[in-house]
Design an enzyme around this catalytic site. Sequence first.
Site, PDB file in Angstrom:
ATOM      1  N   LYS A 185      -2.707  -9.263  11.335  1.00 37.84           N
ATOM      2  CA  LYS A 185      -3.629 -10.118  12.094  1.00 37.84           C
ATOM      3  C   LYS A 185      -3.256 -10.189  13.573  1.00 37.84           C
ATOM      4  O   LYS A 185      -4.080 -10.484  14.409  1.00 37.84           O
ATOM      5  CB  LYS A 185      -3.767 -11.502  11.483  1.00 37.84           C
ATOM      6  CG  LYS A 185      -2.599 -12.441  11.618  1.00 37.84           C
ATOM      7  CD  LYS A 185      -3.003 -13.835  11.134  1.00 37.84           C
ATOM      8  CE  LYS A 185      -1.823 -14.772  11.066  1.00 37.84           C
ATOM      9  NZ  LYS A 185      -0.821 -14.341  10.064  1.00 37.84           N
ATOM     10  N   GLU A 192      -4.032   7.883  15.503  1.00 34.68           N
ATOM     11  CA  GLU A 192      -3.868   6.444  15.710  1.00 34.68           C
ATOM     12  C   GLU A 192      -2.888   6.181  16.833  1.00 34.68           C
ATOM     13  O   GLU A 192      -1.927   6.940  17.022  1.00 34.68           O
ATOM     14  CB  GLU A 192      -3.270   5.762  14.461  1.00 34.68           C
ATOM     15  CG  GLU A 192      -4.171   5.637  13.272  1.00 34.68           C
ATOM     16  CD  GLU A 192      -3.476   4.900  12.122  1.00 34.68           C
ATOM     17  OE1 GLU A 192      -2.563   4.086  12.384  1.00 34.68           O
ATOM     18  OE2 GLU A 192      -3.840   5.157  10.969  1.00 34.68           O
ATOM     19  N   GLU A 251      -1.080   8.282   5.875  1.00 35.18           N
ATOM     20  CA  GLU A 251       0.375   8.228   6.096  1.00 35.18           C
ATOM     21  C   GLU A 251       1.184   8.372   4.805  1.00 35.18           C
ATOM     22  O   GLU A 251       1.952   7.483   4.426  1.00 35.18           O
ATOM     23  CB  GLU A 251       0.766   6.938   6.811  1.00 35.18           C
ATOM     24  CG  GLU A 251       0.270   6.876   8.234  1.00 35.18           C
ATOM     25  CD  GLU A 251       0.892   5.735   9.044  1.00 35.18           C
ATOM     26  OE1 GLU A 251       1.366   4.764   8.445  1.00 35.18           O
ATOM     27  OE2 GLU A 251       0.905   5.842  10.284  1.00 35.18           O
ATOM     28  N   HIS A 261      -1.896  -7.456  14.996  1.00 33.41           N
ATOM     29  CA  HIS A 261      -1.889  -6.075  15.485  1.00 33.41           C
ATOM     30  C   HIS A 261      -3.006  -5.878  16.511  1.00 33.41           C
ATOM     31  O   HIS A 261      -4.116  -6.368  16.337  1.00 33.41           O
ATOM     32  CB  HIS A 261      -2.086  -5.111  14.305  1.00 33.41           C
ATOM     33  CG  HIS A 261      -1.724  -3.696  14.628  1.00 33.41           C
ATOM     34  ND1 HIS A 261      -2.475  -2.910  15.468  1.00 33.41           N
ATOM     35  CD2 HIS A 261      -0.672  -2.940  14.250  1.00 33.41           C
ATOM     36  CE1 HIS A 261      -1.900  -1.725  15.578  1.00 33.41           C
ATOM     37  NE2 HIS A 261      -0.796  -1.714  14.848  1.00 33.41           N
ATOM     38  N   ARG A 319       0.877  -1.189   0.000  1.00 28.49           N
ATOM     39  CA  ARG A 319       0.000   0.000   0.000  1.00 28.49           C
ATOM     40  C   ARG A 319       0.900   1.220   0.000  1.00 28.49           C
ATOM     41  O   ARG A 319       2.126   1.090   0.027  1.00 28.49           O
ATOM     42  CB  ARG A 319      -0.893  -0.008   1.234  1.00 28.49           C
ATOM     43  CG  ARG A 319      -0.063   0.003   2.506  1.00 28.49           C
ATOM     44  CD  ARG A 319      -0.893   0.127   3.753  1.00 28.49           C
ATOM     45  NE  ARG A 319      -0.015   0.319   4.903  1.00 28.49           N
ATOM     46  CZ  ARG A 319      -0.423   0.538   6.123  1.00 28.49           C
ATOM     47  NH1 ARG A 319      -1.701   0.609   6.384  1.00 28.49           N
ATOM     48  NH2 ARG A 319       0.433   0.715   7.108  1.00 28.49           N
TER      49      ARG A 319
HETATM   50  C1  GLA Z   1      -0.391   2.893  10.303  1.00 32.40           C
HETATM   51  C2  GLA Z   1      -1.566   2.891   9.357  1.00 32.40           C
HETATM   52  C3  GLA Z   1      -2.640   1.953   9.751  1.00 32.40           C
HETATM   53  C4  GLA Z   1      -2.109   0.669  10.312  1.00 32.40           C
HETATM   54  C5  GLA Z   1      -1.145   0.961  11.426  1.00 32.40           C
HETATM   55  C6  GLA Z   1      -0.591  -0.279  12.069  1.00 32.40           C
HETATM   56  O1  GLA Z   1      -0.459   3.819  11.270  1.00 32.40           O
HETATM   57  O2  GLA Z   1      -2.094   4.162   9.149  1.00 32.40           O
HETATM   58  O3  GLA Z   1      -3.421   1.706   8.600  1.00 32.40           O
HETATM   59  O4  GLA Z   1      -1.479  -0.066   9.315  1.00 32.40           O
HETATM   60  O5  GLA Z   1      -0.074   1.687  10.892  1.00 32.40           O
HETATM   61  O6  GLA Z   1       0.308   0.027  13.090  1.00 32.40           O
END
Ligand code: GLA
Length: 667
Positions: free
Chosen positions: A353, A304, A145, A355, A106
């Site tokens: 999975k 986040e 991000e 996380h 991604r």
């Molecule tokens: C980033 C992304 C999320 C996720 C987290 C996992 O912050 O924005 O989509 O993948 O990492 O830690």
Amino acid sequence: MGKIFFGGDYNPQQWPESVWNDDMVLFEEANIDTVTVGVFMWGRLQSDEYTYDFSMLDRIMKRLKNENKNVILATATAAHPAWLARKYPDVTRVDFLGRKHTFGQRHNSNPNSKNYQHYAKILVRKIADRYKDYENIVAWHINNEYGGFDYSEESLIEFRLWLKKKYQSIELLNEKWNTDFWSHNYYSWDDIVFPNALSEHYGDNPNITAYQSLTLDYMRFNSDSLLNNFLMEKEIIKEITPHIPVTTNLMGMYKPLDYFKWGKEMDIVSWDNYPPNMQSQSRMALTHDLMRGINGGKQFWLMEQTPSMTACRGSNPVKPPGVMRLWSYQALAHGSNTVLFFQMRQNRNQSEKYHGAIIDHSGRNDTRTFKEVVKLGHELEKFEPTFLKSNKDSKVAIIFDWDSWWAVEMSDGPTRYLDYQQEMVKIYNQFFERNISIDVISKDDNFSKYELIIAPYLHMVPQTYQEKFEKYVESGGNLVLTCLSGIVDEYDNAYMDIKPGIFKNLAGIRIDETDSQELDIVNRIITNDNQDIGQCSMIFDIIQLDGAMPIYYYGDNFYKNTPVVTKNKYQDGFCWYVGSVLDDFTWDATMTMVLKECNISHIETPKNVEVSIRYFEENSWVFVMNHNQYETEIVSLWTGVDILSGRTFKKGDVLKIKASDLVIIKE
Ligand code: GLA
């Protein structure tokens, strides 16, 4: 926004719809009021050039509206669909080694691909049009991000245009980059190629370049390319929903993007807090303060954090009891107005999975993580709306500078070892440990409200800033500089002057030689009566005084007894100069002296007990946070009610704070 938003990323497209009912019940139980949806949904929303299917997102949006949830709606452009990469190969990136990437992972779109831009724009417009009347959308979450680099043909064309816009003529570019060095004279814009492993860089190392001027402009260009993607989406959204704020989630101290530039374009600055280890409280505090700084000093959003563990590291420790709660409050204490997580329910497979999530695979409401989230969700109700208007108030600032970060780390000489971020954390820690509120600012910010400014490793400073810094000190300001400061202009040309270049008047010193040694070689730091203070390493300015007074001296090598820390009176203010990379002991001694002379008070607390205060009008919220895994005590300097326990504390009372716990005294 009347309350602290609580919730986070929600990806219900990844599990059966029958489970959504359970999610809603659990959200209610945990007081979750805000979710981010749609972040990686492009593949689901568009299956080929012409076919869009919003039915699932419609159901998610309707459901959330019926459940009275706020939505942070993502534009879904952070991961492009497979059909797009298959049909338009320019959509994928080329990496530093020159390898063309295929579809996968991604955050992988070529920011300068016209096809990526075209289809992203259509998608964003469709999403904004479709959901514009949802009154529960509290923010747009553009992409996700932003990051990384691209070295594709499409980007190279744009890079040349970017350079042309900046320099106007190839002659001026040759002059500014001083291209007579190694026969780099460019005759046409088409001569310019990317600085990567195939051209200017040594080996596979993106940090070590032979041509800093070129690599620096590439870094700026790459940051701007991604920012242009953000602006491209923002423009469409603002046209359709001008009243809804726009954000994208930043990554804290993220080297590739000059966030001070980004912050100016964002309605809300938000960021994702994934610290490298459990001892990161000072680093997280610095990063929160940086986010406030790039938002022009205004509050930010914590977009986040994991409720328990991450999944992307070699080992991924769970947050011990209380730590998720404590770190959430730390974000609030430093200016966040939200507590948001990644993510609501745990992924079933692929790289996340394991996380952490608020609801785990079992969907139970009696896991430790879920119970801690429930407790926090209800506690946040205790903050009245005025808290959201409160903010930090600092008399001290530290300058964070992306140009200098890039320049100083890619500089071949005097050292390849300097880690800008690590040194920032080390210096910030001096203020963190003393509980002195500090703003993290850019060199473009207004200096006048600060009694003390630290400008570490401010290597790259355009000539025009000389006056700004001198005026600040002249009128009574106090400035701390370090080695490698003031040496090059914005094109990375050394000033044809004695060092420290544009800071020579302020520092009142002259540096003809700077020694550099392997990391295990240290020099002692001593006082004028030969008492040891600490050690220094890596870079050693050999300082001659030109008006300044010596504070500490080197204890070894042929420059033994020459000054390493100096102080210069410059009209009504003072400038301290630190000529080496100091250890914590020497920074401590130096800052103790500087703070005393600047009359800046601190708050003494036991180790790892942090105090951070937010103010609004006559109220203040004093967060006293125990980052230790054991109970600790401190004597209250404040009189007020702990909004968490409801207990009243008076100045002089002993506050007993349990492991990973806190009090928030509202005065
Ligand atoms: C980033 C992304 C999320 C996720 C987290 C996992 O912050 O924005 O989509 O993948 O990492 O830690």
